[in-house]
Write an enzyme that holds these catalytic residues in place. Structure first.
Site, PDB file in Angstrom:
ATOM      1  CG  HIS A 149       6.989 -29.465   4.679  1.00  0.00           C
ATOM      2  ND1 HIS A 149       7.145 -30.784   4.118  1.00  0.00           N
ATOM      3  CD2 HIS A 149       7.701 -29.090   5.730  1.00  0.00           C
ATOM      4  CE1 HIS A 149       8.166 -30.950   5.089  1.00  0.00           C
ATOM      5  NE2 HIS A 149       8.345 -30.154   6.054  1.00  0.00           N
ATOM      6  CE  LYS A 153     -12.310   3.657   0.910  1.00  0.00           C
ATOM      7  NZ  LYS A 153     -11.907   3.930   2.020  1.00  0.00           N
ATOM      8  CD  GLU A 202      -3.055   0.881   2.237  1.00  0.00           C
ATOM      9  OE1 GLU A 202      -4.268   0.321   1.661  1.00  0.00           O
ATOM     10  OE2 GLU A 202      -3.089   1.209   3.406  1.00  0.00           O
TER      11      GLU A 202
END
Length: 562
Positions: A401, A526, A370
């Site tokens: 793994h 938004k 960000e």
């Protein structure tokens, strides 16, 4: 969009050090860490730095002394030191929002002075910390009572982004030090499942919500807060949410706010005496050491929280005063630039060998991506070089793994930071074998060794591996890593680690000449979402004016959601 009092900086790619690094890279492109270590038996002792309790071994990087000299020269030519000093002095280096950037003031010790617009903000910070401490002490002591007279035993933090990632990461990291009589939960996703599952087994009479939103208007946070309020009232007195006269005294015992918008806090029903503020010079992703960390303070206590702040401050002082050659944030920053801009590395992994730091890579993901996911310079000009990388990771040994295979033998260069502690908080012997912690740390040391030196075809053949299998067993090595060792995970060392990466991100943003302290990329989605919500809620078929894909998706969702 630069400060008119400052001369425009030359383009990064035109700086002499950048040009020198381009030429130098051609000599380093194919040099192997095997050869670098063979040529310098003391390399692992020389290429180290230490500060604020953090030991950094950067010897397993694809660099020489000349590389480091040029990278530090680039930092100087890019004005990293001047920009650092401007930040600590409270200058408005967040140019697009005309704000100072002073998260360092949040952890300045009592009595220090940092002035913004004629006000000593440290004094204001300490006043908020004192109020937080008094409140946290009451909750921890069981003297802050809910509306029915029961003490609070459950704390639910409602926030998103920096109002969530920081608190949840720090709480999980410091859970060893938390008061286990208290249950802490964190709600961020506007998906109703998050709130439902986090409150499913809680007693409303013993539950406190901390609503963390600077503006108290953040869509996701306020939707969750309103639903939490309805859950509380239904669970306590079955009071209709709209009956403010009855609801308000109940809400005031079960909700507190971390915000700067007193009017909205009061409108929600929270007593503004229980509102803890912070300032516009604190960015969300830099706010875990502000009132946003109230949930953490309740968990580990005010003294633990102040130790947390002391760790931040120790790294702040190291960053301000250490010469660049021994400056941990600077070293990490320039090494990241080396791989991002010259080797073309698109991603970067953070691999903590401590289960308590499981959320640390996710926290750094926001901090880094960000901050430095920007495509224009401070002057608003398109960059002609790469900026922030993709940041990711998991705690060891789980990642070994899962994705380490690609780091070892894949075709993508992925520089890695390995984080470990010399002392474990949970000593656990293996009957008849080494301790769990020794097994963990042996794996960490082995991974950095394997990534650096690999395994040649000759070594594989010498082991008698069949010729057709030998190529599959070769490890090229030459994968760069940093290793950070600390003595023990404590509130102080966690604060130190967070500040280290804050300042590393700052160094890279300064070199790239971008604004690391705004986040306009968050806004567009938004805005568009706010236009789509009424279309989803419309009783009849709405007139859709999006692109054909978005229109079709909305229609399919509306048709099939019930």
């Amino acid at each position: 969009m630069r400060d008119s009092s400052s001369p425009a900086r030359p383009s990064l790619t035109q700086l002499p050090a950048w040009q020198a690094l381009k030429s130098h890279f051609e000599t380093m492109r194919d040099r192997h860490l095997r050869d670098l270590f063979a040529a310098d038996p003391r390399r692992g002792e020389r290429l180290v730095a230490e500060g604020a309790g953090v030991y950094l071994d950067y010897s397993k990087n694809r660099i020489t002394d000349e590389t480091l000299r040029l990278l530090l020269q680039l930092a100087r030519e890019a004005g990293v030191e001047a920009r650092r000093d401007a930040m600590f002095a409270g200058e408005r280096i967040n140019l697009t929002e005309n704000r100072a950037v002073l998260h360092s003031a949040l952890r300045a010790p009592r009595g220090a002075a940092v002035t913004v617009d004629g006000t000593n903000v440290v004094q204001e910070v300490q006043e908020v910390l004192d109020r937080m401490s008094a409140f946290a002490d009451r909750v921890r002591a069981g003297t802050w009572l809910g509306a029915t007279g029961k003490p609070i035993r459950n704390i639910v933090n409602i926030g998103i982004g920096g109002s969530d990632l920081g608190p949840v990461m720090a709480y999980e990291a410091l859970k060893f030090y938390a008061d286990r009589r208290l249950t802490l939960r964190f709600v961020s996703n506007v998906d109703g499942t998050d709130l439902v599952e986090k409150t499913r087994d809680l007693d409303p009479a013993e539950t406190l919500f901390i609503v963390s939103s600077k503006t108290f208007t953040t869509l996701e946070t306020m939707a969750n807060a309103q639903s939490a309020r309805a859950w509380l009232l239904a669970g306590l007195e079955n009071v209709p949410d709209e009956n403010a006269a009855i609801a308000r005294p109940i809400i005031s015992r079960h909700f507190v706010a971390v915000s700067t918008n007193a009017a909205e806090v009061e409108r929600f029903g929270i007593d503004t005496a229980n509102m803890f503020g912070f300032w516009d010079w604190v960015g969300g992703r830099y706010s875990v050491d502000s009132a946003i960390g109230l949930s953490l303070m309740i968990a580990i206590g005010p003294n633990g929280f102040r130790d947390f702040l002391a760790g931040f401050h120790a790294m702040d002082e190291h960053f301000r005063s250490a010469p660049l050659e021994q400056n941990l944030p600077v070293l990490l920053g320039v090494l990241g630039v080396w791989y991002r801009n010259f080797f073309g590395a698109q991603t970067y992994a953070v691999l903590p060998y401590d289960q308590y730091l499981a959320y640390f890579p996710t926290y750094l993901q926001q901090l880094d991506m960000e901050s430095n996911g920007k495509h224009v310079t401070l002057d608003g000009q398109p960059v002609d070089y790469d900026t922030g990388p993709v940041v990711w990771g998991q705690p060891g040994t789980n990642g070994q793994h899962a994705f380490y295979q690609l780091i070892h033998q894949g075709t993508t260069l992925i520089p890695c930071d390995f984080l470990g502690f010399c002392q474990t908080l949970n000593p656990l012997p293996t009957p008849g074998g080494p301790s769990h912690h020794d097994l963990l740390m042996a794996n960490m040391f082995a991974q950095t060794e394997a990534l650096a030196f690999g395994k040649s075809l000759e070594q594989v053949q010498a082991e008698g591996v069949a010729a057709d299998l030998a190529p599959h067993r070769v490890f090229e090595g030459n994968r760069p890593t940093n290793t950070l060792l600390l003595d023990r995970l404590t509130p102080r060392t966690l604060g130190t680690l967070i500040a280290l990466y804050e300042h590393k991100v700052f160094v890279q943003g300064a070199i790239w000449n971008i604004n690391s302290f705004d986040q306009w990329g968050v806004e567009l989605g938004k805005v568009l979402a706010s236009k789509i919500v009424p279309e989803l809620e419309a009783p009849g078929e709405p007139e859709l004016k999006h692109d054909s894909s978005t229109n079709a998706l909305i229609r399919r969702y509306r048709a099939r959601r019930r």
